[in-house]
Design a protein around this motif. Structure first.
Motif, PDB file in Angstrom:
ATOM      1  N   ALA A   1      -3.273   4.780  -2.223  1.00 39.53           N
ATOM      2  CA  ALA A   1      -4.437   5.348  -1.535  1.00 39.53           C
ATOM      3  C   ALA A   1      -4.069   6.697  -0.940  1.00 39.53           C
ATOM      4  O   ALA A   1      -3.207   6.782  -0.055  1.00 39.53           O
ATOM      5  CB  ALA A   1      -4.918   4.401  -0.439  1.00 39.53           C
ATOM      6  N   PHE A   2      -4.706   7.739  -1.436  1.00 41.69           N
ATOM      7  CA  PHE A   2      -4.470   9.077  -0.886  1.00 41.69           C
ATOM      8  C   PHE A   2      -5.211   9.212   0.439  1.00 41.69           C
ATOM      9  O   PHE A   2      -6.395   8.873   0.554  1.00 41.69           O
ATOM     10  CB  PHE A   2      -4.922  10.145  -1.888  1.00 41.69           C
ATOM     11  N   ALA A   3      -4.505   9.756   1.438  1.00 40.08           N
ATOM     12  CA  ALA A   3      -4.982   9.672   2.819  1.00 40.08           C
ATOM     13  C   ALA A   3      -5.869  10.852   3.218  1.00 40.08           C
ATOM     14  O   ALA A   3      -5.699  11.433   4.283  1.00 40.08           O
ATOM     15  CB  ALA A   3      -3.795   9.568   3.771  1.00 40.08           C
ATOM     16  N   ASP A   4      -6.818  11.215   2.372  1.00 40.10           N
ATOM     17  CA  ASP A   4      -7.778  12.240   2.776  1.00 40.10           C
ATOM     18  C   ASP A   4      -9.211  11.781   2.517  1.00 40.10           C
ATOM     19  O   ASP A   4     -10.123  12.597   2.409  1.00 40.10           O
ATOM     20  CB  ASP A   4      -7.519  13.556   2.036  1.00 40.10           C
TER      21      ASP A   4
ATOM     22  N   ILE B   1       0.864  -1.179   0.000  1.00 39.25           N
ATOM     23  CA  ILE B   1       0.000   0.000   0.000  1.00 39.25           C
ATOM     24  C   ILE B   1       0.899   1.227   0.000  1.00 39.25           C
ATOM     25  O   ILE B   1       1.786   1.358   0.851  1.00 39.25           O
ATOM     26  CB  ILE B   1      -0.935   0.033   1.227  1.00 39.25           C
ATOM     27  N   ILE B   2       0.678   2.112  -0.954  1.00 35.38           N
ATOM     28  CA  ILE B   2       1.421   3.373  -1.060  1.00 35.38           C
ATOM     29  C   ILE B   2       0.474   4.491  -0.628  1.00 35.38           C
ATOM     30  O   ILE B   2      -0.610   4.646  -1.206  1.00 35.38           O
ATOM     31  CB  ILE B   2       1.907   3.622  -2.501  1.00 35.38           C
ATOM     32  N   VAL B   3       0.882   5.275   0.366  1.00 35.23           N
ATOM     33  CA  VAL B   3      -0.005   6.299   0.932  1.00 35.23           C
ATOM     34  C   VAL B   3       0.635   7.679   0.806  1.00 35.23           C
ATOM     35  O   VAL B   3       1.438   8.082   1.651  1.00 35.23           O
ATOM     36  CB  VAL B   3      -0.327   6.013   2.412  1.00 35.23           C
ATOM     37  N   PRO B   4       0.300   8.444  -0.246  1.00 37.51           N
ATOM     38  CA  PRO B   4       0.767   9.833  -0.326  1.00 37.51           C
ATOM     39  C   PRO B   4       0.011  10.689   0.687  1.00 37.51           C
ATOM     40  O   PRO B   4      -1.223  10.733   0.681  1.00 37.51           O
ATOM     41  CB  PRO B   4       0.426  10.243  -1.762  1.00 37.51           C
ATOM     42  N   MET B   5       0.746  11.364   1.584  1.00 38.44           N
ATOM     43  CA  MET B   5       0.084  12.144   2.637  1.00 38.44           C
ATOM     44  C   MET B   5       0.938  13.332   3.057  1.00 38.44           C
ATOM     45  O   MET B   5       0.924  13.743   4.217  1.00 38.44           O
ATOM     46  CB  MET B   5      -0.205  11.255   3.845  1.00 38.44           C
TER      47      MET B   5
ATOM     48  N   TYR C   1       5.580   8.984  -7.142  1.00 39.51           N
ATOM     49  CA  TYR C   1       6.912   8.611  -7.623  1.00 39.51           C
ATOM     50  C   TYR C   1       7.981   8.789  -6.547  1.00 39.51           C
ATOM     51  O   TYR C   1       9.056   8.183  -6.623  1.00 39.51           O
ATOM     52  CB  TYR C   1       7.284   9.415  -8.866  1.00 39.51           C
ATOM     53  N   CYS C   2       7.697   9.575  -5.539  1.00 44.00           N
ATOM     54  CA  CYS C   2       8.640   9.700  -4.424  1.00 44.00           C
ATOM     55  C   CYS C   2       8.890   8.345  -3.764  1.00 44.00           C
ATOM     56  O   CYS C   2       9.933   8.131  -3.144  1.00 44.00           O
ATOM     57  CB  CYS C   2       8.117  10.695  -3.389  1.00 44.00           C
ATOM     58  N   ALA C   3       7.927   7.423  -3.897  1.00 41.94           N
ATOM     59  CA  ALA C   3       8.070   6.074  -3.341  1.00 41.94           C
ATOM     60  C   ALA C   3       8.451   5.083  -4.426  1.00 41.94           C
ATOM     61  O   ALA C   3       8.057   3.908  -4.382  1.00 41.94           O
ATOM     62  CB  ALA C   3       6.769   5.650  -2.666  1.00 41.94           C
TER      63      ALA C   3
END
Length: 334
Positions: free
Chosen positions: A107-110, A3-7, A94-96
């Motif tokens: 999954a964007f955390a908002d 799971i990749i979480v951009p936050m 892409y940072c990850a």
């Protein structure tokens, strides 16, 4: 499964709460938004979650440790990546890049959701969507007769579809996504100064990858105070048959109208709490009526008639008020 979480966003619409706490760590019914998000994803995934990769800003060691605990509690490895500049959704993911391998859920955390389905094994990607009244504020998808996604359109000004992308995506092969994101950035392909995920998805579709929609039962926003209070209400309703009152809490001459979350060591005296109230640990409420609100930890509330409110940590409020949006370490009296 990863799971990749951009936050890394600053959460400006959730101020004053996000001045001291990253928005994904604001509690909803006793759990941080990001924890509820990854737990819900784990429920719809038939595979074990091996890694949760968070893309964050400079949130500090305590936040990173809390995120690590969330991953560990799901039996997963925690990875931390940093986004130093807000350059769009594609750039954030892409940072990850080092974690974009194998099966991946982004999954964007908002946002939070409730779903009753499992991922389709024959799809190269599943994009979670929900019907909305005003699609012009969202990225949307178009479908063909075989229920495959044919187009991705970012914030259409003329109607093309009412199926909004809610910010959760499954990719059978994360390497494909990583390569397309790298191509956008290497070739400096931007929209309004930002690298957009929908451009990468469109390129992948044009190369023959199959995209299908994942329909959710309910999509719940955490973008501002009113939306977050409403989401707290909905999550409490989903868990109304669970025991949400911690055993170490104490009530004296008080009534709790369910569903409510009452945290550890909460003291409630001469008060009526509920329905749809969350009270964080070590908070005291005295001589008050509280409905449809979120109260966080270590706060002290007295003589209030409160609803549709959001109260931060370490807050002291005394007086007759009806609706508040108060961040951490505030003091109000009347």
């Amino acid at each position: 499964m990863k799971i990749i979480v951009p936050m890394a966003g600053m959460g400006k619409r959730m101020r004053p709460h996000t001045l001291t706490v990253p928005k994904p760590l604001i509690p909803i019914a006793g759990k941080p938004i990001v924890q509820r998000l990854v737990e819900e994803i784990a429920k719809v995934s038939d595979e074990k979650i091996d890694e949760i990769a968070y893309i964050i800003g400079d949130f500090g060691k305590d936040v990173e440790e809390q995120l690590g605990e969330i991953a560990v509690n799901l039996g997963a490895k925690s990875s931390i990546y940093y986004q130093k500049e807000a350059l769009g959704t594609a750039h954030a993911i892409y940072c990850a890049a080092n974690s974009l391998t194998g099966k991946v859920i982004v999954a964007f955390a908002d946002t939070l959701f409730k779903a009753d389905f499992t991922l389709e094994a024959d799809a190269d990607s599943v994009i979670w969507v929900q019907k909305v009244e005003d699609p012009s504020a969202f990225g949307v998808v178009k479908l063909d007769a075989m229920n495959k996604i044919t187009d991705f359109v970012e914030k259409p000004q003329q109607f093309v579809s009412d199926l909004a992308i809610i910010g959760i995506y499954y990719f059978k092969n994360g390497d494909n996504l990583r390569d397309e994101l790298k191509s956008l950035i290497d070739n400096d392909i931007r929209v309004n100064g930002e690298y957009q995920l929908t451009d990468a998805l469109e390129n992948m579709k044009n190369k023959g990858l199959i995209f299908k929609p994942g329909q959710v039962i309910e999509w719940m926003d955490c973008g501002n105070k009113d939306a977050t209070v409403h989401t707290n209400q909905r999550i409490l309703e989903y868990h109304k048959n669970d025991d949400l009152v911690c055993g170490s809490s104490h009530q004296e001459n008080s009534i709790i109208i369910p569903p409510c979350y009452i945290g550890e060591n909460v003291e409630i005296t001469n008060s009526i709490i509920g329905p749809h109230v969350s009270v964080g640990a070590n908070t005291s409420v005295c001589n008050s009526l509280v409905r449809n609100s979120i109260i966080q930890r270590h706060s002290n509330l007295e003589n209030l008639n409160l609803e549709n409110s959001m109260i931060g940590n370490h807050v002291d409020i005394h007086g007759d008020v009806t609706e508040l949006n108060v961040g951490d370490f505030a003091t109000l009296s009347k």
